[in-house]
Enzyme design. Sequence first.
Site, mmCIF file in Angstrom:
data_model
loop_
_atom_site.group_PDB
_atom_site.id
_atom_site.type_symbol
_atom_site.label_atom_id
_atom_site.label_comp_id
_atom_site.label_asym_id
_atom_site.label_seq_id
_atom_site.Cartn_x
_atom_site.Cartn_y
_atom_site.Cartn_z
ATOM 1 N N ASP A 100 0.824 -1.208 0.000
ATOM 2 C CA ASP A 100 0.000 0.000 0.000
ATOM 3 C C ASP A 100 0.860 1.260 0.000
ATOM 4 O OD1 ASP A 100 -2.402 1.203 -0.035
ATOM 5 O OD2 ASP A 100 -3.060 0.475 1.920
ATOM 6 N N ASN A 124 -10.464 -3.163 -6.754
ATOM 7 C CA ASN A 124 -9.597 -2.200 -7.466
ATOM 8 C C ASN A 124 -10.110 -1.814 -8.860
ATOM 9 O OD1 ASN A 124 -6.425 -3.370 -6.063
ATOM 10 N ND2 ASN A 124 -7.733 -1.673 -5.424
HETATM 11 C C1 FPP Z 1 -1.624 0.009 -3.599
HETATM 12 O O1 FPP Z 1 -1.186 1.349 -3.517
HETATM 13 C C2 FPP Z 1 -1.045 -0.654 -4.763
HETATM 14 C C3 FPP Z 1 -1.736 -1.336 -5.728
HETATM 15 C C4 FPP Z 1 -3.192 -1.513 -5.716
HETATM 16 C C5 FPP Z 1 -1.035 -1.932 -6.876
HETATM 17 C C6 FPP Z 1 0.093 -2.815 -6.495
HETATM 18 C C7 FPP Z 1 0.801 -3.250 -7.695
HETATM 19 C C8 FPP Z 1 2.145 -3.232 -7.822
HETATM 20 C C9 FPP Z 1 3.079 -2.804 -6.774
HETATM 21 C C10 FPP Z 1 2.737 -3.736 -9.069
HETATM 22 C C11 FPP Z 1 3.199 -5.122 -8.789
HETATM 23 C C12 FPP Z 1 3.476 -5.870 -9.994
HETATM 24 C C13 FPP Z 1 3.364 -7.220 -10.072
HETATM 25 C C14 FPP Z 1 3.780 -7.953 -11.292
HETATM 26 C C15 FPP Z 1 2.811 -8.039 -9.000
HETATM 27 P P1 FPP Z 1 -2.255 2.499 -3.740
HETATM 28 O O2 FPP Z 1 -2.345 2.776 -5.204
HETATM 29 O O3 FPP Z 1 -3.534 2.110 -3.093
HETATM 30 O O4 FPP Z 1 -1.570 3.702 -3.018
HETATM 31 P P2 FPP Z 1 -2.320 4.849 -2.195
HETATM 32 O O5 FPP Z 1 -3.019 4.155 -1.055
HETATM 33 O O6 FPP Z 1 -1.200 5.721 -1.755
HETATM 34 O O7 FPP Z 1 -3.270 5.523 -3.141
#
Ligand code: FPP
Length: 248
Positions: A22, A70
Amino acid sequence: MTSLPPDLNPQHLPQHIAVIMDGNGRWATSRGLTRIAGHRQGAKTLKELLRCCKDWGIKALTAYAFSTENWRRPVEEVDFLMLLFERLLRRELAQMHQEGVRISFIGDLSALPQTLQIQMQRSMAETLHNQAIHFTVAVNYGSRNEITRVCRQVAELVERGELSPEEVNESFVTQHLYTADTPEPDLLIRTSGEMRLSNFLLWQMAYTEMYFTDILWPDFDREAFHQALLSYQKRDRRFGQVKSAIAV
Ligand code: FPP
């Protein structure tokens, strides 16, 4: 290859770690970058963590990459994430295979773009017998959805007379989850200060130790991981028993 820090006990490492990655968006916006740049950096962090787990002798890592919720994000962000998963798989598969990584994807993969599904199936088949570490990526995953799916399978089997209600026990349910061939996580790490499970591995994490940190996922480096493991090694895991009753 990096060796295990000397203050960690190699006999008492978690065998399976789950991560909720996160904070990519906040990491990016605080730097004046797009959220997409945060996901790109987050993917690099995950790659580093996988390598570190392998080097330190941890046998399984499961990452929550995209939840059933998501899809509600802006369409450009969803499209980018799908593209990123596919691009990373194409780019990293050969190397991971060479390093003995077994890759699995869990979740309802049927809703993902066709080309991504093909790439996922191919990478699972190709790496199936690898032994160094089991790397599972949850995509379009939701725990309630997973458990509901098992309930439906049970109902169908009972209706067809192929299963009796007495045969439905915890072991049956465990064996019909996406994670049937993976032991339960010993440790969950969630970054960015959020302290909830967000529909991730609810059945599997009944006895998992939780570690929450304010660090944003893209900044979760080797030292941050080291701290998480130190915290884990201080825990007293009793699984509902009293300490003296657990065989050592
Ligand atoms: C959460 O941060 C992150 C995600 C929903 C996406 C996670 C995906 C990756 C790290 C890419 C990984 C790649 C592979 C191949 C597994 P957020 O966007 O919710 O952050 P925020 O809470 O600050 O908005």
